[in-house]
Design a protein around this motif. Structure first.
Motif, short mmCIF file in Angstrom:
data_model
loop_
_atom_site.label_atom_id
_atom_site.label_comp_id
_atom_site.label_asym_id
_atom_site.label_seq_id
_atom_site.Cartn_x
_atom_site.Cartn_y
_atom_site.Cartn_z
N UNK A 41 0.32 -1.51 0.13
CA UNK A 41 -0.10 -0.38 -0.03
C UNK A 41 0.60 1.09 -0.34
N UNK A 42 2.07 1.35 -0.47
CA UNK A 42 3.04 2.68 -0.05
C UNK A 42 2.98 3.17 -1.23
N UNK A 43 2.12 4.42 -0.89
CA UNK A 43 1.76 5.53 -2.00
C UNK A 43 0.65 5.65 -2.77
N UNK A 44 -0.23 4.57 -1.99
CA UNK A 44 -1.53 3.95 -3.06
C UNK A 44 -2.48 5.47 -2.02
N UNK A 45 -3.33 5.06 -2.44
CA UNK A 45 -5.11 5.72 -1.73
C UNK A 45 -5.86 4.57 -1.38
N UNK A 46 -5.92 5.03 -0.28
CA UNK A 46 -7.10 4.37 0.93
C UNK A 46 -7.29 5.09 1.52
N UNK A 47 -9.46 4.50 1.60
CA UNK A 47 -10.20 5.38 1.53
C UNK A 47 -10.88 4.31 2.39
N UNK A 48 -10.96 5.22 4.12
CA UNK A 48 -11.94 4.28 5.29
C UNK A 48 -12.98 4.87 5.15
N UNK A 49 -14.46 4.01 5.21
CA UNK A 49 -16.02 3.79 5.73
C UNK A 49 -15.95 3.95 7.13
N UNK A 50 -16.53 5.03 7.48
CA UNK A 50 -16.44 4.97 8.20
C UNK A 50 -15.16 5.14 9.72
N UNK A 85 -17.08 9.94 6.33
CA UNK A 85 -18.51 9.59 7.82
C UNK A 85 -18.85 10.71 8.03
N UNK A 86 -20.25 10.84 8.51
CA UNK A 86 -21.30 11.47 8.57
C UNK A 86 -20.62 12.32 9.85
N UNK A 87 -20.38 11.59 10.55
CA UNK A 87 -19.49 12.19 11.87
C UNK A 87 -18.03 12.87 11.93
N UNK A 88 -17.56 12.74 10.84
CA UNK A 88 -16.47 13.44 10.50
C UNK A 88 -16.61 14.97 11.16
N UNK A 89 -15.18 16.09 12.00
CA UNK A 89 -15.55 16.95 12.29
C UNK A 89 -14.45 17.59 12.32
N UNK A 90 -14.70 19.02 10.71
CA UNK A 90 -13.88 19.72 10.76
C UNK A 90 -13.13 19.55 11.00
N UNK A 91 -11.39 19.61 10.63
CA UNK A 91 -10.56 20.45 11.31
C UNK A 91 -9.76 19.56 12.56
N UNK A 92 -10.24 18.26 12.67
CA UNK A 92 -10.02 17.06 13.90
C UNK A 92 -8.42 16.66 13.21
N UNK A 93 -8.60 16.54 11.94
CA UNK A 93 -6.75 16.26 11.07
C UNK A 93 -6.51 17.75 10.56
N UNK A 94 -5.20 17.69 10.58
CA UNK A 94 -4.38 18.70 9.58
C UNK A 94 -3.52 18.09 8.41
N UNK A 95 -3.56 16.18 8.31
CA UNK A 95 -2.74 16.57 7.45
C UNK A 95 -3.02 16.53 6.14
N UNK A 96 -2.61 16.98 5.24
CA UNK A 96 -3.01 17.73 3.82
C UNK A 96 -3.04 16.67 2.76
N UNK A 97 -2.64 14.81 3.21
CA UNK A 97 -2.53 14.12 2.19
C UNK A 97 -4.19 13.63 2.34
N UNK A 98 -4.94 14.19 3.92
CA UNK A 98 -6.07 13.67 3.37
C UNK A 98 -7.63 14.49 3.18
N UNK A 99 -8.50 13.89 2.11
CA UNK A 99 -9.78 14.66 2.51
C UNK A 99 -10.65 13.76 2.95
N UNK A 100 -11.74 14.46 3.32
CA UNK A 100 -12.93 13.88 4.30
C UNK A 100 -14.14 13.85 3.84
N UNK A 101 -15.22 13.01 3.59
CA UNK A 101 -16.75 13.61 3.47
C UNK A 101 -17.09 13.38 4.16
N UNK A 102 -18.29 14.09 4.81
CA UNK A 102 -18.36 14.47 6.06
C UNK A 102 -19.95 13.96 5.38
N UNK A 103 -19.81 12.57 4.86
CA UNK A 103 -21.75 11.71 4.22
C UNK A 103 -21.38 10.64 4.72
N UNK A 104 -22.63 10.04 4.22
CA UNK A 104 -22.68 8.13 4.53
C UNK A 104 -22.20 7.29 3.00
#
Ligand SMILES: [Zn+2]
Length: 388
Positions: free
Chosen positions: A99-108, A130-149
């Protein structure tokens, strides 16, 4: 609400085997006062086992329950024991599936701690849904969050690997959820990794504290493997970890899932025997604890529970009439000052025990016993300890 059909295989042959009356419907929402805690709705849990596929679920579960309008705290990353585990399984997955350098998606993804850890270890891109993600909890710029199911459109994000930790046990429509993931992937073949609590340990040691309302679905290796194959996945591996508390599965989408089963997958017949054993022993387990707690109360002992979250709700639900336990220790500083939903005990930090000097501490998860006893003796707190 009384569900007639198995959410995993749609069979109507369900046998009821365990009832918990008046369980608080929330266990990890943040409740700021005792009154608010005691006002949390309570509903019955009725566990049934499907005679067709062996899946165990709460037949009385109210699928309209909304957990996301209330804030919640479920971070476990404050424990060294837990972080060691997470880092180990992350490194194992990264090396096993390259998984080095790959795109990983986490559900929930919750607050995003796990996808952040994976991304730090593997590089590449991390996506959390995750609909329960809270904006600003993670500052890592390689992450994208979708606040939805999670939905079919997320397959277009082209993940190389999908993970879903401690989410599936909260989902009632198990088959439909897996099919949704399968459909979202079309002809793509990313490895899908799920981690959930496993029910067989709960049944074998009558761990009633691991049964609570927020978990509507209770998987064993057998029922999980059967479900994944039925939903269109080839199962690559199923195993237990974390002192057998967690069930881990790795699978890959397939148009013609292989029938091969793993030795760990028990049959439905095995599971029926296990249920009979549970039915014989659970009442004895409950009455022994009740007797023990009543004795503590009569001799005026100060008793605290260590380990907040759902296990403490599952445990205390059974004995809430005793009003014995005023405080629950949790090392997550975000819990400080909150109250246990439905029960009304107050969350405190470990340092609280220095002054309080409890006679007895009941540890909700034996995995943390060493860590906890070390912390206590360093503070000069040496109570009698029970470990679940
Ligand atoms: Zn079934």
């Amino acid at each position: 609400m009384h569900h007639e059909a198995c959410p995993s295989c749609k069979s109507h042959q369900i046998e009821d085997f365990f009832l918990i009356k008046n369980a608080p419907v929330y266990s990890i929402v943040t409740v700021k006062s005792k009154a608010e805690a005691l006002a949390v709705p309570r509903k019955d849990i009725g566990l049934g086992i499907c005679q067709q596929c062996g899946f165990i679920f709460n037949r009385l579960y109210d699928t309209d329950t909304d957990y996301f309008t209330l804030g919640y705290e479920d971070q476990q990353g404050f424990s060294e024991t837990f972080m060691k585990y997470l880092t180990r399984i992350s490194n194992e997955l990264i090396s096993k599936y390259d998984l080095k350098g790959k795109t990983i998606l986490e559900i929930g993804c919750g607050k995003g701690d796990f996808i952040n850890l994976l991304n730090k270890l593997a590089g590449g891109i991390g996506i959390g849904v995750d609909p329960a993600y809270e904006d600003g909890r993670q500052s890592n710029q390689h992450l994208t969050f979708y606040k939805e199911y999670y939905s079919e459109k997320h397959g277009a994000l082209n993940p190389d690997f999908i993970c879903c930790r401690h989410t599936f046990e909260h989902i009632f429509h198990t088959y439909d959820f897996l099919r949704l993931i399968r459909m979202s992937l079309g002809q793509k073949k990313p490895v899908v990794f799920f981690e959930i609590p496993q029910i067989n340990r709960i049944l074998d040691i009558q761990a009633f504290w691991d049964i609570y309302y927020e978990h509507c679905s209770y998987f064993s290796a057998g029922s999980l493997g059967r479900l994944f194959r039925n939903a269109g996945f080839d199962v690559l591996d199923i195993r237990l970890d974390y002192s057998d508390q967690y069930l881990l599965i790795e699978a890959v989408p397939s148009d013609t899932p292989a029938e091969k089963t793993f030795p760990i997958e028990e049959t439905v017949a095995d599971q029926k025997v296990r249920i009979e054993n549970f039915k014989t022993k659970i009442n004895q387990q409950l009455s022994e604890w009740e007797k023990r707690l009543k004795q503590m109360k009569e001799s005026g002992e100060k008793v605290v529970v260590w380990g907040g979250g759902s296990k403490s709700v599952g445990f205390l639900t059974q004995f809430s009439d005793l009003s014995l336990i005023d405080y629950v220790v949790d090392i997550n500083p975000n819990m400080e000052g909150n109250y246990i939903p439905g029960i009304g005990s107050r969350y405190v930090q470990p340092e609280f025990l220095k002054d309080y000097q409890p006679d007895t501490v009941i540890i909700m998860n034996g995995v943390y016993q060493d860590e906890i006893t070390k912390t206590m003796s360093a503070m000069g707190v040496n109570p009698k300890v029970y470990s679940l």
